[in-house]
Design an enzyme around this catalytic site. Structure first.
Site, PDB file in Angstrom:
ATOM      1  CB  VAL A   9      -0.926   0.033   1.231  1.00 46.78           C
ATOM      2  CG1 VAL A   9      -1.846   1.257   1.175  1.00 46.78           C
ATOM      3  CG2 VAL A   9      -1.759  -1.244   1.324  1.00 46.78           C
ATOM      4  CB  THR A  10       1.887   3.733  -2.473  1.00 45.11           C
ATOM      5  OG1 THR A  10       0.723   4.173  -3.197  1.00 45.11           O
ATOM      6  CG2 THR A  10       2.551   2.577  -3.209  1.00 45.11           C
ATOM      7  CB  ALA A  12       0.600   2.860   3.874  1.00 40.63           C
ATOM      8  CB  SER A  14      -1.938  10.072   6.512  1.00 41.91           C
ATOM      9  OG  SER A  14      -1.685  10.499   5.186  1.00 41.91           O
ATOM     10  CB  ILE A  16      -7.553   6.905   1.261  1.00 39.71           C
ATOM     11  CG1 ILE A  16      -8.789   7.818   1.310  1.00 39.71           C
ATOM     12  CG2 ILE A  16      -7.845   5.673   0.412  1.00 39.71           C
ATOM     13  CD1 ILE A  16      -9.156   8.438  -0.025  1.00 39.71           C
ATOM     14  CG  ASP A  35       3.560   7.870   3.657  1.00 44.03           C
ATOM     15  OD1 ASP A  35       2.346   7.815   3.385  1.00 44.03           O
ATOM     16  OD2 ASP A  35       4.174   8.945   3.807  1.00 44.03           O
ATOM     17  CG  ASP A  57       9.171  10.823  -3.268  1.00 40.34           C
ATOM     18  OD1 ASP A  57       8.281  10.562  -4.100  1.00 40.34           O
ATOM     19  OD2 ASP A  57       9.604  11.968  -3.084  1.00 40.34           O
ATOM     20  CB  SER A 136     -10.108  11.894  -7.540  1.00 33.83           C
ATOM     21  OG  SER A 136     -10.876  13.012  -7.114  1.00 33.83           O
ATOM     22  CE1 TYR A 148      -5.674  14.942  -5.995  1.00 37.32           C
ATOM     23  CE2 TYR A 148      -7.936  15.267  -6.676  1.00 37.32           C
ATOM     24  CZ  TYR A 148      -7.004  14.598  -5.910  1.00 37.32           C
ATOM     25  OH  TYR A 148      -7.405  13.577  -5.077  1.00 37.32           O
TER      26      TYR A 148
END
Length: 261
Positions: A9-10, A12, A14, A16, A35, A57, A136, A148
């Site tokens: 999980v990237t 991760a 904070s 979502i 993270d 990163d 999104s 974004y």
């Protein structure tokens, strides 16, 4: 959900990403929490039994290669990947600098590409798996911030493109498009009473989303119940983009049509 294997999980540390790490860990997967903030990743790992933290990163190919390699060596071939790292710059196109534009696309789109390149060969070698990318509603409708919106539109397109490309290796890939969620990205805006109230008013279910709402959608797409689903996007926004929001004029509009009938 198949409890054998590793979930990477990237983002991760904070929001979502952290919620996804917790959800997948509770389902029995060994979690590699990646993270850029190593302390935040460690906090997530501490909350998920058997998880491990890795500082990476997603825009740095060397850091990603090292983290994914170490996670695979520790836990075995990845069965699930959740691409959740993300940033936002709240500026219109004319306000944005080229550096800001590039940074948003680097993290939110190119970073996904970098992680995919490292994970996919290992996942294929292990017999396949499932990838879920956090897109999104900005990829579906204008959200006010050009960099974004462009990046998240790219995530949707990349996910569709890879569905057929990865199927031969037994890998499914889908995305989830959150609406407005209580997370680090929205902490500043949602702390403003006017924005908070407007967001709730424009969400048909009547509340702002929580990271766990998105993690539940991710867990579904990652698991066997979604075994026939690939190349698609699941919108989890409380209905925000499902309708035109008329505000106070909505009641008048309805009344007008009622009189004409």
């Amino acid at each position: 959900m198949d409890t054998a294997g590793c979930a990477i999980v990237t983002g991760a540390g904070s929001g979502i990403g952290r919620a996804c790490a917790r959800r997948l860990g509770a389902a029995g997967l060994a979690v590699a929490a990646l993270d850029a903030n190593g302390e935040a990743a460690a906090e997530t790992a501490a909350a998920v039994p058997g998880a491990a933290a890795f500082t990476a990163d997603v825009t740095d190919e060397t850091q990603v290669a090292t983290a994914v390699g170490e996670a695979t060596a520790r836990f075995g071939s990845p069965k699930v990947l959740v691409n959740a790292a993300g940033i936002i710059v709240r500026k219109t196109l004319r306000e944005s600098t080229v550096e800001e534009w590039r940074r948003v696309l680097d993290v939110n789109l190119t970073g996904y590409f970098v992680v995919l390149r490292e994970v996919i060969p290992r996942m294929a070698a292990g017999g396949g798996g499932s990838i879920v990318q956090i897109a999104s509603i900005a990829g579906h409708t204008g959200y006010g911030f050009s960099s974004y919106t462009a990046a998240k539109g790219g995530v949707l397109a990349l996910t569709r493109q890879l569905a057929a490309e990865l199927a031969v290796d037994g890998i499914r890939i889908n995305s989830v498009s959150p609406g407005v969620v209580h997370s680090g990205l929205n902490r500043d805006t949602l702390s403003t009473p006017e924005i908070h109230a407007a967001t709730v008013a424009n969400t048909p279910v009547g509340r702002i989303g929580e990271p766990d709402d998105i993690a539940a959608a991710v867990a579904f797409l990652a698991g066997p119940d979604a075994g026939y689903i690939t190349g698609t996007d699941l919108v989890a926004d409380g209905g925000m983009i499902s309708t035109i929001h008329w505000g106070e004029a909505g009641a008048q509009l309805h009344s007008f049509h009622a009189r004409e009938q």
